[in-house]
Design an enzyme around this catalytic site. Structure first.
Site, PDB file in Angstrom:
ATOM      1  N   LYS A   1     -10.569  12.599   7.948  1.00  0.00           N
ATOM      2  CA  LYS A   1     -10.086  12.183   9.262  1.00  0.00           C
ATOM      3  C   LYS A   1     -10.024  13.398  10.186  1.00  0.00           C
ATOM      4  O   LYS A   1      -9.776  14.508   9.724  1.00  0.00           O
ATOM      5  CB  LYS A   1      -8.646  11.641   9.147  1.00  0.00           C
ATOM      6  CG  LYS A   1      -8.510  10.291   8.489  1.00  0.00           C
ATOM      7  CD  LYS A   1      -7.041   9.866   8.496  1.00  0.00           C
ATOM      8  CE  LYS A   1      -6.830   8.554   7.779  1.00  0.00           C
ATOM      9  NZ  LYS A   1      -7.483   7.414   8.431  1.00  0.00           N
TER      10      LYS A   1
ATOM     11  N   ARG B   1      -7.627  -0.390   0.393  1.00  0.00           N
ATOM     12  CA  ARG B   1      -8.061  -1.645  -0.231  1.00  0.00           C
ATOM     13  C   ARG B   1      -8.389  -1.455  -1.710  1.00  0.00           C
ATOM     14  O   ARG B   1      -8.265  -2.388  -2.496  1.00  0.00           O
ATOM     15  CB  ARG B   1      -9.249  -2.237   0.552  1.00  0.00           C
ATOM     16  CG  ARG B   1     -10.494  -1.412   0.563  1.00  0.00           C
ATOM     17  CD  ARG B   1     -11.446  -1.803   1.689  1.00  0.00           C
ATOM     18  NE  ARG B   1     -11.051  -1.203   2.962  1.00  0.00           N
ATOM     19  CZ  ARG B   1     -11.659  -1.423   4.118  1.00  0.00           C
ATOM     20  NH1 ARG B   1     -12.709  -2.231   4.178  1.00  0.00           N
ATOM     21  NH2 ARG B   1     -11.239  -0.836   5.221  1.00  0.00           N
TER      22      ARG B   1
ATOM     23  N   ASP C   1     -12.311   7.015   3.120  1.00  0.00           N
ATOM     24  CA  ASP C   1     -11.125   6.753   3.951  1.00  0.00           C
ATOM     25  C   ASP C   1     -10.720   5.277   3.894  1.00  0.00           C
ATOM     26  O   ASP C   1      -9.652   4.909   4.367  1.00  0.00           O
ATOM     27  CB  ASP C   1     -11.408   7.177   5.399  1.00  0.00           C
ATOM     28  CG  ASP C   1     -10.136   7.315   6.219  1.00  0.00           C
ATOM     29  OD1 ASP C   1      -9.039   7.308   5.618  1.00  0.00           O
ATOM     30  OD2 ASP C   1     -10.240   7.440   7.448  1.00  0.00           O
TER      31      ASP C   1
ATOM     32  N   LYS D   1       0.860  -1.195   0.000  1.00  0.00           N
ATOM     33  CA  LYS D   1       0.000   0.000   0.000  1.00  0.00           C
ATOM     34  C   LYS D   1       0.891   1.237   0.000  1.00  0.00           C
ATOM     35  O   LYS D   1       1.726   1.406   0.885  1.00  0.00           O
ATOM     36  CB  LYS D   1      -0.926  -0.003   1.228  1.00  0.00           C
ATOM     37  CG  LYS D   1      -1.734   1.309   1.382  1.00  0.00           C
ATOM     38  CD  LYS D   1      -2.761   1.244   2.494  1.00  0.00           C
ATOM     39  CE  LYS D   1      -3.378   2.624   2.769  1.00  0.00           C
ATOM     40  NZ  LYS D   1      -4.362   2.619   3.858  1.00  0.00           N
TER      41      LYS D   1
ATOM     42  N   GLU E   1      -9.546   3.743   1.478  1.00  0.00           N
ATOM     43  CA  GLU E   1      -8.951   3.882   0.139  1.00  0.00           C
ATOM     44  C   GLU E   1      -7.891   2.836  -0.154  1.00  0.00           C
ATOM     45  O   GLU E   1      -7.670   2.480  -1.312  1.00  0.00           O
ATOM     46  CB  GLU E   1      -8.347   5.299   0.001  1.00  0.00           C
ATOM     47  CG  GLU E   1      -6.940   5.492   0.582  1.00  0.00           C
ATOM     48  CD  GLU E   1      -6.831   5.251   2.082  1.00  0.00           C
ATOM     49  OE1 GLU E   1      -7.849   5.396   2.784  1.00  0.00           O
ATOM     50  OE2 GLU E   1      -5.729   4.897   2.557  1.00  0.00           O
TER      51      GLU E   1
ATOM     52  N   ASP F   1      -2.763  10.137   3.535  1.00  0.00           N
ATOM     53  CA  ASP F   1      -4.171   9.743   3.617  1.00  0.00           C
ATOM     54  C   ASP F   1      -4.920  10.730   4.510  1.00  0.00           C
ATOM     55  O   ASP F   1      -4.883  10.637   5.725  1.00  0.00           O
ATOM     56  CB  ASP F   1      -4.279   8.314   4.171  1.00  0.00           C
ATOM     57  CG  ASP F   1      -5.727   7.853   4.298  1.00  0.00           C
ATOM     58  OD1 ASP F   1      -6.620   8.531   3.751  1.00  0.00           O
ATOM     59  OD2 ASP F   1      -5.940   6.798   4.943  1.00  0.00           O
TER      60      ASP F   1
HETATM   61  N1  BES Z   1      -4.612   4.450   6.599  1.00  0.00           N
HETATM   62  C1  BES Z   1      -5.756   4.144   7.341  1.00  0.00           C
HETATM   63  C2  BES Z   1      -5.512   3.101   8.423  1.00  0.00           C
HETATM   64  C3  BES Z   1      -4.583   3.486   9.534  1.00  0.00           C
HETATM   65  C4  BES Z   1      -5.084   4.075  10.687  1.00  0.00           C
HETATM   66  C5  BES Z   1      -3.236   3.221   9.450  1.00  0.00           C
HETATM   67  C6  BES Z   1      -4.221   4.407  11.712  1.00  0.00           C
HETATM   68  C7  BES Z   1      -2.388   3.550  10.485  1.00  0.00           C
HETATM   69  C8  BES Z   1      -2.889   4.137  11.615  1.00  0.00           C
HETATM   70  C9  BES Z   1      -6.844   3.601   6.422  1.00  0.00           C
HETATM   71  O1  BES Z   1      -6.850   4.080   5.127  1.00  0.00           O
HETATM   72  C10 BES Z   1      -8.181   3.956   7.039  1.00  0.00           C
HETATM   73  O2  BES Z   1      -8.400   5.109   7.234  1.00  0.00           O
HETATM   74  N2  BES Z   1      -8.991   2.969   7.324  1.00  0.00           N
HETATM   75  C11 BES Z   1     -10.266   3.193   7.900  1.00  0.00           C
HETATM   76  C12 BES Z   1     -11.223   2.191   7.329  1.00  0.00           C
HETATM   77  C13 BES Z   1     -12.670   2.446   7.648  1.00  0.00           C
HETATM   78  C14 BES Z   1     -13.150   3.712   7.007  1.00  0.00           C
HETATM   79  C15 BES Z   1     -13.490   1.271   7.164  1.00  0.00           C
HETATM   80  C16 BES Z   1     -10.152   2.988   9.421  1.00  0.00           C
HETATM   81  O3  BES Z   1      -9.380   2.147   9.855  1.00  0.00           O
HETATM   82  O4  BES Z   1     -10.799   3.728  10.144  1.00  0.00           O
HETATM   83 ZN    ZN Z   2      -7.899   5.892   4.870  1.00  0.00          ZN
HETATM   84 ZN    ZN Z   3      -4.949   4.698   4.420  1.00  0.00          ZN
END
Ligand code: BES
Ligand code: ZN
Ligand code: ZN
Length: 482
Positions: A263, A337, A333, A251, A335, A256
Protein backbone atom coordinates in the site's frame (compact mmCIF):
# COMPACT_ATOMS: atom_id res chain seq x y z
CA UNK A 1 -17.92 5.28 32.30
CA UNK A 2 -20.58 4.28 34.78
CA UNK A 3 -24.07 5.62 34.12
CA UNK A 4 -25.83 6.10 37.47
CA UNK A 5 -29.54 6.52 37.43
CA UNK A 6 -30.45 8.73 40.41
CA UNK A 7 -33.97 9.01 41.80
CA UNK A 8 -33.46 12.50 43.22
CA UNK A 9 -30.73 15.09 43.12
CA UNK A 10 -29.37 18.20 44.78
CA UNK A 11 -28.31 20.79 42.26
CA UNK A 12 -25.48 21.97 44.49
CA UNK A 13 -23.67 18.67 44.01
CA UNK A 14 -23.16 19.21 40.32
CA UNK A 15 -20.84 21.52 38.48
CA UNK A 16 -22.12 20.45 35.07
CA UNK A 17 -25.75 20.00 34.19
CA UNK A 18 -26.93 18.61 30.91
CA UNK A 19 -30.54 19.66 30.63
CA UNK A 20 -32.49 17.88 27.93
CA UNK A 21 -36.16 18.55 27.51
CA UNK A 22 -39.00 18.63 25.09
CA UNK A 23 -40.18 22.09 24.12
CA UNK A 24 -43.70 21.21 25.20
CA UNK A 25 -42.31 21.03 28.74
CA UNK A 26 -40.53 24.37 28.70
CA UNK A 27 -42.79 25.87 31.39
CA UNK A 28 -41.89 23.10 33.82
CA UNK A 29 -38.20 23.69 33.10
CA UNK A 30 -38.53 27.41 33.76
CA UNK A 31 -40.19 26.65 37.09
CA UNK A 32 -37.61 24.10 38.09
CA UNK A 33 -34.66 26.21 37.01
CA UNK A 34 -35.86 29.82 37.46
CA UNK A 35 -32.35 31.05 36.82
CA UNK A 36 -32.68 29.88 33.22
CA UNK A 37 -35.89 31.79 32.54
CA UNK A 38 -34.34 34.72 30.65
CA UNK A 39 -32.41 32.37 28.40
CA UNK A 40 -35.39 30.23 27.60
CA UNK A 41 -37.55 33.04 26.30
CA UNK A 42 -39.54 31.82 23.37
CA UNK A 43 -37.35 33.33 20.67
CA UNK A 44 -34.29 31.55 22.04
CA UNK A 45 -35.92 28.29 21.10
CA UNK A 46 -34.03 28.26 17.92
CA UNK A 47 -31.88 25.95 20.06
CA UNK A 48 -33.24 22.92 18.48
CA UNK A 49 -31.91 19.41 18.94
CA UNK A 50 -28.78 20.09 16.96
CA UNK A 51 -27.61 23.09 18.95
CA UNK A 52 -26.48 23.09 22.53
CA UNK A 53 -27.08 26.27 24.51
CA UNK A 54 -24.14 26.49 26.91
CA UNK A 55 -24.37 28.83 29.91
CA UNK A 56 -22.24 29.35 32.98
CA UNK A 57 -24.34 30.69 35.86
CA UNK A 58 -24.03 31.12 39.60
CA UNK A 59 -26.66 29.77 41.89
CA UNK A 60 -26.57 27.93 45.21
CA UNK A 61 -23.38 29.98 45.73
CA UNK A 62 -21.73 27.82 43.16
CA UNK A 63 -20.76 27.97 39.53
CA UNK A 64 -22.81 25.70 37.29
CA UNK A 65 -22.27 25.00 33.64
CA UNK A 66 -25.56 24.32 31.91
CA UNK A 67 -25.71 22.52 28.60
CA UNK A 68 -29.23 22.78 27.28
CA UNK A 69 -30.82 20.82 24.46
CA UNK A 70 -34.46 21.46 23.60
CA UNK A 71 -36.10 18.91 21.34
CA UNK A 72 -39.20 19.27 19.23
CA UNK A 73 -42.11 16.93 19.84
CA UNK A 74 -40.92 13.82 18.05
CA UNK A 75 -37.21 13.84 17.20
CA UNK A 76 -35.73 11.33 14.77
CA UNK A 77 -33.59 8.67 16.47
CA UNK A 78 -30.54 9.88 14.52
CA UNK A 79 -31.09 13.42 15.83
CA UNK A 80 -31.22 12.04 19.37
CA UNK A 81 -27.99 10.10 18.90
CA UNK A 82 -26.26 13.13 17.39
CA UNK A 83 -27.47 15.56 20.05
CA UNK A 84 -26.47 13.37 22.99
CA UNK A 85 -23.25 12.50 21.22
CA UNK A 86 -22.30 16.16 20.81
CA UNK A 87 -23.22 16.77 24.44
CA UNK A 88 -20.89 13.96 25.51
CA UNK A 89 -18.12 15.25 23.27
CA UNK A 90 -18.53 18.78 24.55
CA UNK A 91 -18.44 17.69 28.19
CA UNK A 92 -15.40 15.52 27.65
CA UNK A 93 -13.58 18.27 25.73
CA UNK A 94 -14.22 20.52 28.72
CA UNK A 95 -12.93 17.74 31.00
CA UNK A 96 -16.16 18.09 32.93
CA UNK A 97 -16.62 16.30 36.24
CA UNK A 98 -19.61 16.16 38.63
CA UNK A 99 -22.12 15.78 35.84
CA UNK A 100 -25.87 15.47 36.02
CA UNK A 101 -27.87 14.67 32.90
CA UNK A 102 -31.38 15.84 33.65
CA UNK A 103 -33.88 14.36 31.21
CA UNK A 104 -37.06 14.01 33.25
CA UNK A 105 -38.85 16.38 30.87
CA UNK A 106 -37.54 14.93 27.66
CA UNK A 107 -40.95 13.48 26.81
CA UNK A 108 -41.03 10.81 24.13
CA UNK A 109 -37.29 10.53 24.46
CA UNK A 110 -37.50 8.80 27.80
CA UNK A 111 -40.90 7.18 27.41
CA UNK A 112 -39.88 5.40 24.27
CA UNK A 113 -37.44 2.69 25.33
CA UNK A 114 -35.38 2.55 22.17
CA UNK A 115 -35.03 6.33 22.02
CA UNK A 116 -33.79 6.31 25.58
CA UNK A 117 -31.26 3.64 24.68
CA UNK A 118 -30.16 5.64 21.63
CA UNK A 119 -29.77 8.76 23.77
CA UNK A 120 -27.48 7.09 26.28
CA UNK A 121 -25.59 5.23 23.59
CA UNK A 122 -24.94 8.61 21.96
CA UNK A 123 -23.89 10.18 25.23
CA UNK A 124 -21.46 7.38 25.97
CA UNK A 125 -20.14 7.47 22.39
CA UNK A 126 -19.48 11.19 22.66
CA UNK A 127 -17.50 10.77 25.86
CA UNK A 128 -15.16 8.22 24.34
CA UNK A 129 -11.71 9.63 23.78
CA UNK A 130 -8.52 7.82 22.86
CA UNK A 131 -6.25 9.94 25.03
CA UNK A 132 -4.02 7.48 26.81
CA UNK A 133 -0.93 8.45 24.85
CA UNK A 134 -1.44 12.21 25.30
CA UNK A 135 0.66 13.73 28.10
CA UNK A 136 -1.52 16.79 27.88
CA UNK A 137 -5.00 15.35 27.50
CA UNK A 138 -7.24 17.15 25.04
CA UNK A 139 -10.37 15.55 26.41
CA UNK A 140 -11.29 13.30 29.28
CA UNK A 141 -13.93 10.78 30.13
CA UNK A 142 -15.17 10.83 33.74
CA UNK A 143 -15.47 7.60 35.71
CA UNK A 144 -19.18 8.14 36.15
CA UNK A 145 -22.04 10.54 35.69
CA UNK A 146 -25.56 10.80 37.07
CA UNK A 147 -28.76 10.62 35.10
CA UNK A 148 -32.12 11.79 36.35
CA UNK A 149 -35.22 10.67 34.46
CA UNK A 150 -37.95 10.53 37.09
CA UNK A 151 -38.87 7.06 35.84
CA UNK A 152 -38.02 4.18 38.17
CA UNK A 153 -38.60 1.53 35.49
CA UNK A 154 -35.42 2.77 33.85
CA UNK A 155 -33.36 1.10 36.55
CA UNK A 156 -33.68 -2.34 34.95
CA UNK A 157 -32.96 -1.00 31.49
CA UNK A 158 -29.88 0.72 32.78
CA UNK A 159 -27.82 -2.45 33.29
CA UNK A 160 -28.45 -3.47 29.69
CA UNK A 161 -27.64 -0.04 28.35
CA UNK A 162 -24.47 0.03 30.42
CA UNK A 163 -23.43 -3.32 28.95
CA UNK A 164 -24.04 -2.09 25.40
CA UNK A 165 -21.98 1.05 26.02
CA UNK A 166 -19.18 -0.90 27.70
CA UNK A 167 -18.97 -3.44 24.87
CA UNK A 168 -18.81 -0.70 22.26
CA UNK A 169 -16.13 1.08 24.27
CA UNK A 170 -14.05 -2.10 24.47
CA UNK A 171 -14.26 -2.51 20.70
CA UNK A 172 -13.23 1.09 20.12
CA UNK A 173 -10.25 0.73 22.44
CA UNK A 174 -9.10 -2.38 20.61
CA UNK A 175 -9.37 -0.71 17.21
CA UNK A 176 -7.62 2.49 18.31
CA UNK A 177 -4.71 0.62 19.87
CA UNK A 178 -1.72 0.92 17.52
CA UNK A 179 -0.33 -2.13 15.76
CA UNK A 180 3.02 -1.99 17.58
CA UNK A 181 1.15 -2.69 20.82
CA UNK A 182 -1.63 -4.91 19.55
CA UNK A 183 -0.43 -7.95 17.63
CA UNK A 184 -2.54 -11.09 17.24
CA UNK A 185 -1.27 -12.42 20.59
CA UNK A 186 -2.32 -9.26 22.40
CA UNK A 187 -5.69 -9.26 20.63
CA UNK A 188 -6.23 -12.82 21.87
CA UNK A 189 -5.18 -11.82 25.38
CA UNK A 190 -7.63 -8.92 25.36
CA UNK A 191 -10.43 -11.26 24.26
CA UNK A 192 -9.58 -13.71 27.05
CA UNK A 193 -9.39 -10.91 29.58
CA UNK A 194 -12.70 -9.37 28.50
CA UNK A 195 -14.49 -12.72 28.64
CA UNK A 196 -12.81 -14.19 31.74
CA UNK A 197 -15.35 -15.25 34.39
CA UNK A 198 -18.25 -15.03 31.96
CA UNK A 199 -20.45 -17.69 30.38
CA UNK A 200 -18.46 -17.34 27.15
CA UNK A 201 -15.64 -19.83 26.79
CA UNK A 202 -12.52 -18.65 24.95
CA UNK A 203 -9.92 -20.82 23.25
CA UNK A 204 -6.85 -19.46 21.52
CA UNK A 205 -5.12 -21.63 18.94
CA UNK A 206 -1.51 -20.85 17.95
CA UNK A 207 0.56 -21.41 14.83
CA UNK A 208 1.29 -25.14 15.25
CA UNK A 209 -2.34 -26.07 15.71
CA UNK A 210 -3.41 -23.71 12.93
CA UNK A 211 -1.02 -25.71 10.75
CA UNK A 212 -2.43 -29.01 11.99
CA UNK A 213 -5.94 -27.77 11.17
CA UNK A 214 -4.80 -27.05 7.60
CA UNK A 215 -5.66 -23.35 7.63
CA UNK A 216 -3.25 -22.60 4.81
CA UNK A 217 -4.84 -19.36 3.68
CA UNK A 218 -4.46 -17.90 7.16
CA UNK A 219 -0.89 -19.20 7.42
CA UNK A 220 0.02 -17.74 4.03
CA UNK A 221 -1.22 -14.27 4.90
CA UNK A 222 0.53 -14.50 8.27
CA UNK A 223 3.73 -15.82 6.65
CA UNK A 224 5.48 -12.49 6.15
CA UNK A 225 5.25 -11.48 9.78
CA UNK A 226 7.22 -12.46 12.87
CA UNK A 227 3.99 -12.11 14.81
CA UNK A 228 2.35 -15.45 15.49
CA UNK A 229 -1.16 -15.82 14.05
CA UNK A 230 -3.91 -16.65 16.48
CA UNK A 231 -7.22 -18.35 15.97
CA UNK A 232 -9.53 -16.94 18.62
CA UNK A 233 -12.66 -18.97 19.32
CA UNK A 234 -15.41 -17.71 21.65
CA UNK A 235 -18.29 -20.08 22.42
CA UNK A 236 -21.63 -19.30 23.96
CA UNK A 237 -24.27 -22.01 24.43
CA UNK A 238 -27.47 -20.31 25.50
CA UNK A 239 -29.75 -22.92 23.90
CA UNK A 240 -27.93 -26.29 24.08
CA UNK A 241 -30.92 -28.32 22.85
CA UNK A 242 -31.01 -26.34 19.62
CA UNK A 243 -28.75 -27.30 16.70
CA UNK A 244 -28.62 -23.78 15.40
CA UNK A 245 -25.32 -22.01 16.05
CA UNK A 246 -24.65 -18.56 14.67
CA UNK A 247 -21.04 -18.08 13.62
CA UNK A 248 -19.70 -14.54 13.93
CA UNK A 249 -16.56 -14.31 11.83
CA UNK A 250 -14.42 -11.20 12.27
CA UNK A 251 -11.55 -10.06 10.07
CA UNK A 252 -8.59 -9.72 12.41
CA UNK A 253 -5.69 -8.13 10.56
CA UNK A 254 -3.85 -6.34 13.35
CA UNK A 255 -1.95 -4.64 10.54
CA UNK A 256 -2.32 -4.62 6.78
CA UNK A 257 0.71 -3.28 4.93
CA UNK A 258 -0.64 -4.82 1.74
CA UNK A 259 2.22 -7.31 1.61
CA UNK A 260 4.19 -7.38 -1.66
CA UNK A 261 1.23 -5.63 -3.32
CA UNK A 262 2.26 -2.89 -0.94
CA UNK A 263 0.00 0.00 0.00
CA UNK A 264 1.11 3.62 -0.38
CA UNK A 265 1.93 5.29 2.96
CA UNK A 266 -1.39 7.09 3.08
CA UNK A 267 -3.31 3.88 2.64
CA UNK A 268 -1.25 2.22 5.36
CA UNK A 269 -1.71 4.98 7.88
CA UNK A 270 -4.89 3.64 9.44
CA UNK A 271 -4.30 -0.05 8.84
CA UNK A 272 -4.00 -0.77 12.56
CA UNK A 273 -7.79 -0.68 12.29
CA UNK A 274 -7.95 -3.66 9.93
CA UNK A 275 -9.11 -5.77 12.87
CA UNK A 276 -12.33 -3.75 13.27
CA UNK A 277 -14.43 -6.80 12.43
CA UNK A 278 -12.62 -8.93 15.00
CA UNK A 279 -13.01 -6.20 17.62
CA UNK A 280 -16.73 -5.97 16.85
CA UNK A 281 -17.07 -9.73 17.34
CA UNK A 282 -15.21 -9.57 20.67
CA UNK A 283 -17.44 -6.67 21.77
CA UNK A 284 -20.54 -8.58 20.65
CA UNK A 285 -19.47 -11.65 22.66
CA UNK A 286 -19.04 -9.53 25.80
CA UNK A 287 -22.53 -8.12 25.26
CA UNK A 288 -23.90 -11.62 24.72
CA UNK A 289 -22.18 -12.69 27.95
CA UNK A 290 -24.15 -9.98 29.70
CA UNK A 291 -27.51 -10.49 27.99
CA UNK A 292 -27.36 -14.29 27.90
CA UNK A 293 -29.97 -14.71 25.16
CA UNK A 294 -31.43 -18.14 24.35
CA UNK A 295 -29.23 -18.76 21.30
CA UNK A 296 -25.92 -20.43 20.47
CA UNK A 297 -23.13 -18.28 19.10
CA UNK A 298 -19.54 -18.93 18.21
CA UNK A 299 -17.18 -16.06 17.49
CA UNK A 300 -14.21 -16.93 15.29
CA UNK A 301 -11.29 -14.64 14.54
CA UNK A 302 -8.33 -15.59 12.40
CA UNK A 303 -5.91 -12.92 13.59
CA UNK A 304 -2.63 -12.12 11.85
CA UNK A 305 -0.49 -9.40 10.31
CA UNK A 306 0.00 -8.84 6.56
CA UNK A 307 3.70 -8.04 6.14
CA UNK A 308 6.65 -8.35 3.80
CA UNK A 309 9.65 -10.66 4.31
CA UNK A 310 11.37 -13.67 2.79
CA UNK A 311 8.54 -15.74 4.24
CA UNK A 312 5.73 -13.65 2.85
CA UNK A 313 3.24 -14.97 0.30
CA UNK A 314 3.58 -13.63 -3.22
CA UNK A 315 1.40 -12.48 -6.08
CA UNK A 316 0.95 -15.52 -8.30
CA UNK A 317 1.05 -18.06 -5.47
CA UNK A 318 -1.56 -20.79 -5.52
CA UNK A 319 -2.86 -21.76 -2.07
CA UNK A 320 -5.03 -24.61 -0.86
CA UNK A 321 -7.64 -23.53 1.65
CA UNK A 322 -8.82 -25.44 4.68
CA UNK A 323 -11.86 -26.76 2.81
CA UNK A 324 -9.81 -27.84 -0.20
CA UNK A 325 -10.62 -25.06 -2.65
CA UNK A 326 -7.53 -23.66 -4.34
CA UNK A 327 -6.91 -19.92 -4.59
CA UNK A 328 -4.66 -17.96 -6.92
CA UNK A 329 -3.18 -14.92 -5.19
CA UNK A 330 -3.70 -12.07 -7.64
CA UNK A 331 -3.01 -9.44 -5.02
CA UNK A 332 -1.48 -9.87 -1.56
CA UNK A 333 -3.46 -6.83 -0.38
CA UNK A 334 -6.68 -8.79 -0.82
CA UNK A 335 -5.71 -10.75 2.28
CA UNK A 336 -8.84 -10.33 4.37
CA UNK A 337 -11.00 -12.62 2.27
CA UNK A 338 -8.33 -15.33 2.55
CA UNK A 339 -8.24 -15.25 6.35
CA UNK A 340 -12.06 -15.06 6.48
CA UNK A 341 -12.38 -18.06 4.18
CA UNK A 342 -10.45 -20.34 6.54
CA UNK A 343 -12.22 -18.88 9.56
CA UNK A 344 -15.59 -19.69 7.94
CA UNK A 345 -14.50 -23.25 7.25
CA UNK A 346 -13.24 -23.64 10.81
CA UNK A 347 -16.54 -22.30 12.22
CA UNK A 348 -18.58 -24.73 10.11
CA UNK A 349 -16.44 -27.84 10.41
CA UNK A 350 -15.13 -27.57 13.97
CA UNK A 351 -17.69 -25.46 15.80
CA UNK A 352 -20.89 -26.58 14.09
CA UNK A 353 -21.87 -23.13 12.84
CA UNK A 354 -25.16 -23.40 10.92
CA UNK A 355 -25.61 -19.70 10.09
CA UNK A 356 -22.79 -17.33 9.23
CA UNK A 357 -22.24 -13.61 9.63
CA UNK A 358 -18.87 -12.25 8.63
CA UNK A 359 -17.89 -8.71 9.50
CA UNK A 360 -14.78 -7.07 8.14
CA UNK A 361 -12.90 -3.99 7.00
CA UNK A 362 -12.63 -5.70 3.65
CA UNK A 363 -12.56 -3.24 0.76
CA UNK A 364 -11.57 0.31 -0.04
CA UNK A 365 -14.32 0.07 -2.66
CA UNK A 366 -16.90 0.00 0.16
CA UNK A 367 -15.56 3.31 1.42
CA UNK A 368 -15.76 4.78 -2.06
CA UNK A 369 -19.31 3.53 -2.60
CA UNK A 370 -20.89 4.16 0.79
CA UNK A 371 -18.51 6.53 2.57
CA UNK A 372 -18.21 6.42 6.33
CA UNK A 373 -22.00 6.38 6.61
CA UNK A 374 -23.13 2.89 5.65
CA UNK A 375 -21.76 -0.59 5.99
CA UNK A 376 -22.05 -2.66 2.80
CA UNK A 377 -24.04 -5.86 3.13
CA UNK A 378 -23.92 -8.83 0.78
CA UNK A 379 -26.19 -11.87 1.00
CA UNK A 380 -27.99 -14.17 -1.39
CA UNK A 381 -31.26 -14.09 0.54
CA UNK A 382 -33.77 -11.23 0.76
CA UNK A 383 -35.00 -12.61 4.06
CA UNK A 384 -31.54 -12.27 5.59
CA UNK A 385 -31.20 -8.74 4.31
CA UNK A 386 -34.56 -7.96 5.97
CA UNK A 387 -33.08 -9.14 9.25
CA UNK A 388 -30.05 -6.91 8.83
CA UNK A 389 -32.28 -3.95 8.02
CA UNK A 390 -34.42 -4.60 11.09
CA UNK A 391 -31.41 -4.77 13.43
CA UNK A 392 -29.75 -1.81 11.75
CA UNK A 393 -32.84 0.40 12.15
CA UNK A 394 -32.98 -0.45 15.81
CA UNK A 395 -29.31 0.12 16.63
CA UNK A 396 -28.74 3.03 14.23
CA UNK A 397 -25.80 1.36 12.57
CA UNK A 398 -26.73 2.13 8.95
CA UNK A 399 -26.38 -0.68 6.43
CA UNK A 400 -26.85 -0.73 2.68
CA UNK A 401 -27.37 -3.85 0.61
CA UNK A 402 -24.97 -4.35 -2.30
CA UNK A 403 -26.06 -6.40 -5.31
CA UNK A 404 -25.01 -9.97 -5.85
CA UNK A 405 -25.58 -12.25 -8.81
CA UNK A 406 -23.83 -14.98 -10.77
CA UNK A 407 -21.84 -12.53 -12.88
CA UNK A 408 -20.44 -10.88 -9.79
CA UNK A 409 -19.71 -14.25 -8.24
CA UNK A 410 -17.94 -15.32 -11.45
CA UNK A 411 -15.42 -12.49 -11.08
CA UNK A 412 -13.74 -14.67 -8.49
CA UNK A 413 -12.94 -17.37 -11.06
CA UNK A 414 -9.30 -18.08 -11.81
CA UNK A 415 -7.64 -19.53 -14.89
CA UNK A 416 -5.26 -21.65 -12.84
CA UNK A 417 -7.11 -22.38 -9.59
CA UNK A 418 -10.67 -22.67 -8.24
CA UNK A 419 -10.75 -19.05 -7.18
CA UNK A 420 -8.80 -15.82 -7.54
CA UNK A 421 -8.46 -13.47 -4.58
CA UNK A 422 -8.87 -10.25 -6.52
CA UNK A 423 -11.60 -9.87 -9.08
CA UNK A 424 -10.44 -6.41 -10.06
CA UNK A 425 -11.65 -2.92 -9.25
CA UNK A 426 -15.18 -3.09 -10.60
CA UNK A 427 -17.85 -3.92 -8.00
CA UNK A 428 -14.95 -4.54 -5.61
CA UNK A 429 -17.04 -4.90 -2.44
CA UNK A 430 -19.59 -7.26 -3.93
CA UNK A 431 -16.91 -9.41 -5.54
CA UNK A 432 -14.96 -9.58 -2.27
CA UNK A 433 -18.14 -10.47 -0.41
CA UNK A 434 -18.97 -13.17 -2.95
CA UNK A 435 -15.48 -14.62 -2.44
CA UNK A 436 -16.13 -15.04 1.29
CA UNK A 437 -19.55 -16.51 0.43
CA UNK A 438 -17.79 -19.27 -1.55
CA UNK A 439 -16.83 -20.69 1.85
CA UNK A 440 -20.32 -20.66 3.39
CA UNK A 441 -21.08 -24.23 2.23
CA UNK A 442 -24.56 -23.07 1.21
CA UNK A 443 -25.54 -22.12 4.74
CA UNK A 444 -27.43 -18.89 5.46
CA UNK A 445 -24.76 -16.22 5.18
CA UNK A 446 -24.50 -12.46 5.66
CA UNK A 447 -21.43 -10.39 4.85
CA UNK A 448 -20.95 -6.96 6.45
CA UNK A 449 -18.16 -4.74 5.11
CA UNK A 450 -17.34 -2.07 7.70
CA UNK A 451 -14.27 -0.62 5.96
CA UNK A 452 -15.91 2.83 5.99
CA UNK A 453 -17.83 2.78 9.26
CA UNK A 454 -15.52 1.07 11.73
CA UNK A 455 -12.84 3.75 11.74
CA UNK A 456 -13.58 7.29 10.57
CA UNK A 457 -11.36 10.09 9.30
CA UNK A 458 -14.15 12.69 9.38
CA UNK A 459 -15.59 13.66 12.71
CA UNK A 460 -19.29 12.92 13.30
CA UNK A 461 -21.60 14.59 15.81
CA UNK A 462 -21.32 11.66 18.22
CA UNK A 463 -17.90 10.31 17.22
CA UNK A 464 -14.41 11.67 17.22
CA UNK A 465 -11.96 10.62 14.51
CA UNK A 466 -10.92 7.00 14.99
CA UNK A 467 -12.78 3.88 16.03
CA UNK A 468 -16.59 3.89 16.27
CA UNK A 469 -17.45 0.44 17.61
CA UNK A 470 -19.66 -0.13 14.57
CA UNK A 471 -21.11 -3.64 14.50
CA UNK A 472 -21.14 -4.58 18.17
CA UNK A 473 -24.78 -3.86 18.89
CA UNK A 474 -25.83 -4.78 15.36
CA UNK A 475 -24.27 -8.25 15.56
CA UNK A 476 -26.00 -9.06 18.82
CA UNK A 477 -29.42 -7.91 17.61
CA UNK A 478 -28.91 -9.81 14.37
CA UNK A 479 -27.70 -13.01 16.07
CA UNK A 480 -30.76 -12.99 18.35
CA UNK A 481 -33.01 -12.83 15.30
CA UNK A 482 -31.30 -15.34 12.96
N1 BES B 1 -7.92 -3.63 4.58
C1 BES B 1 -8.10 -3.30 3.24
C2 BES B 1 -9.41 -2.58 2.97
C3 BES B 1 -9.57 -1.22 3.59
C4 BES B 1 -9.19 -0.09 2.89
C5 BES B 1 -10.14 -1.07 4.84
C6 BES B 1 -9.36 1.16 3.46
C7 BES B 1 -10.31 0.18 5.39
C8 BES B 1 -9.92 1.29 4.69
C9 BES B 1 -8.10 -4.57 2.39
O1 BES B 1 -7.32 -5.61 2.84
C10 BES B 1 -7.59 -4.19 1.01
O2 BES B 1 -6.51 -3.70 0.95
N2 BES B 1 -8.38 -4.42 0.00
C11 BES B 1 -8.00 -4.11 -1.33
C12 BES B 1 -8.55 -5.17 -2.24
C13 BES B 1 -8.03 -5.12 -3.65
C14 BES B 1 -6.57 -5.43 -3.70
C15 BES B 1 -8.80 -6.12 -4.49
C16 BES B 1 -8.61 -2.75 -1.70
O3 BES B 1 -9.70 -2.43 -1.25
O4 BES B 1 -7.94 -1.99 -2.39
ZN1 ZN C 1 -5.30 -5.52 2.24
ZN1 ZN D 1 -7.04 -5.64 4.94
Amino acid sequence: MKLNLVSSFTLKDYENIGLIFNKTNSEQIKNLFPILKPYLADESFKYDGETILALTLFNDDKKHNYYIIAFNEDPEPQAILDAFGSLGKRLSSNKAKDILIHMAYAGNLIHHENNYLIALKGLSAGFYTFNKFQSDKKSECPESLDIYTDNSSHQELMADIQAICDSIRLTRELVDEPANLLKPVQLAEKAMEALANTVVNVQVIGRDDIQRLGMNLLLSVAGGSDAEPQLIVMRYHGDPSNDKTVGLIGKGLTYDSGGYSIKPTNGMLTMKSDMGGAAAVIGAMTLIAHEQPKINVVGVIAACENMISGHAYLPGDILTSMNGKTVEVANTDAEGRLTLADAMTYAIRHEGATDLIDICTLTGACLIALGEEYAGVVTWEDQLWDKVKFASDKTLEPCWRLPLNKTIKAKNNSKVADLNNSGGRLAGSEVAGAFVGEFSENKPWIHIDIAGTSYIDDEKPAYRIGATGFGVHLLVELAKNM
